[in-house]
Scaffold this motif. Sequence first.
Motif, mmCIF file in Angstrom:
data_model
loop_
_atom_site.group_PDB
_atom_site.id
_atom_site.type_symbol
_atom_site.label_atom_id
_atom_site.label_comp_id
_atom_site.label_asym_id
_atom_site.label_seq_id
_atom_site.Cartn_x
_atom_site.Cartn_y
_atom_site.Cartn_z
ATOM 1 N N THR A 70 -48.970 41.250 -36.058
ATOM 2 C CA THR A 70 -50.120 40.819 -36.856
ATOM 3 C C THR A 70 -49.674 40.581 -38.291
ATOM 4 O OG1 THR A 70 -50.767 43.076 -37.424
ATOM 5 C CG2 THR A 70 -51.744 42.138 -35.451
ATOM 6 N N ARG A 121 -64.057 33.209 -39.079
ATOM 7 C CA ARG A 121 -62.853 33.465 -38.283
ATOM 8 C C ARG A 121 -62.262 32.187 -37.687
ATOM 9 N NH1 ARG A 121 -63.616 39.272 -35.666
ATOM 10 N NH2 ARG A 121 -65.030 40.083 -37.226
ATOM 11 N N ILE A 159 -60.322 30.310 -40.285
ATOM 12 C CA ILE A 159 -59.073 31.017 -40.566
ATOM 13 C C ILE A 159 -58.053 30.737 -39.462
ATOM 14 C CG2 ILE A 159 -58.003 33.285 -40.812
ATOM 15 C CD1 ILE A 159 -60.716 34.204 -42.032
ATOM 16 N N LYS A 160 -58.496 30.810 -38.211
ATOM 17 C CA LYS A 160 -57.601 30.554 -37.077
ATOM 18 C C LYS A 160 -57.019 29.148 -37.146
ATOM 19 C CE LYS A 160 -57.461 30.274 -32.081
ATOM 20 N NZ LYS A 160 -58.181 30.394 -30.819
ATOM 21 N N VAL A 183 -52.560 31.403 -32.633
ATOM 22 C CA VAL A 183 -53.280 32.614 -33.034
ATOM 23 C C VAL A 183 -54.052 33.146 -31.840
ATOM 24 C CG1 VAL A 183 -55.085 33.518 -34.533
ATOM 25 C CG2 VAL A 183 -53.453 31.856 -35.417
ATOM 26 N N ASP A 218 -55.912 36.349 -32.129
ATOM 27 C CA ASP A 218 -57.099 37.074 -32.581
ATOM 28 C C ASP A 218 -57.132 37.078 -34.111
ATOM 29 O OD1 ASP A 218 -59.388 38.728 -32.363
ATOM 30 O OD2 ASP A 218 -58.168 40.522 -32.685
ATOM 31 N N VAL A 219 -58.351 37.072 -34.664
ATOM 32 C CA VAL A 219 -58.536 37.165 -36.112
ATOM 33 C C VAL A 219 -59.568 38.251 -36.391
ATOM 34 C CG1 VAL A 219 -59.298 35.978 -38.193
ATOM 35 C CG2 VAL A 219 -58.025 34.727 -36.467
ATOM 36 N N ARG A 220 -59.191 39.202 -37.222
ATOM 37 C CA ARG A 220 -60.124 40.229 -37.684
ATOM 38 C C ARG A 220 -60.266 40.079 -39.187
ATOM 39 N NH1 ARG A 220 -57.377 45.406 -36.217
ATOM 40 N NH2 ARG A 220 -55.547 44.089 -36.237
ATOM 41 N N THR A 221 -61.482 40.258 -39.691
ATOM 42 C CA THR A 221 -61.718 40.100 -41.123
ATOM 43 C C THR A 221 -62.432 41.321 -41.678
ATOM 44 O OG1 THR A 221 -63.823 38.986 -40.767
ATOM 45 C CG2 THR A 221 -61.878 37.595 -40.972
ATOM 46 N N ALA A 238 -57.924 38.913 -44.026
ATOM 47 C CA ALA A 238 -57.866 38.473 -42.635
ATOM 48 C C ALA A 238 -56.611 39.049 -41.996
ATOM 49 C CB ALA A 238 -57.844 36.961 -42.545
ATOM 50 N N VAL A 245 -54.429 38.606 -38.766
ATOM 51 C CA VAL A 245 -54.230 37.593 -37.730
ATOM 52 C C VAL A 245 -53.191 38.085 -36.735
ATOM 53 C CG1 VAL A 245 -53.516 35.217 -37.328
ATOM 54 C CG2 VAL A 245 -54.776 35.796 -39.398
#
Length: 96
Positions: free
Chosen positions: A26, A37, A40-41, A52, A54-57, A80, A82
């Motif tokens: 990540t 998200r 961002i991806k 990508v 998964d994206v967590r923010t 973010a 990623v």
Amino acid sequence: MKSAYDVVRRPLITEKANIDKERRNTFHFEVPVIVDRQEIKEAIEKVFKVHVEDVRTMIVRGKEKRMGRFVGKRASWKKAIVTLKAGDTIDIFEAQ
């Protein structure tokens, strides 16, 4: 429509980010507060040519700071995290 380079402001290079990079594949980035998200991806995939997974923010709230008797506040910003698919990596984080 924002450019992909407007979405990805800068990579975050911290101890925790380096540990996540090694253990979980990540990468951490600072992004504008208003992007979601999916944006961002798409931006990460376009800028770094990776896939990508998964994206967590999270929103990092600005701290209140003092200089003598004056009180101010730092700006809030969005982080973010990623996760890339196995085998993909971002070269900007690799030591040279």
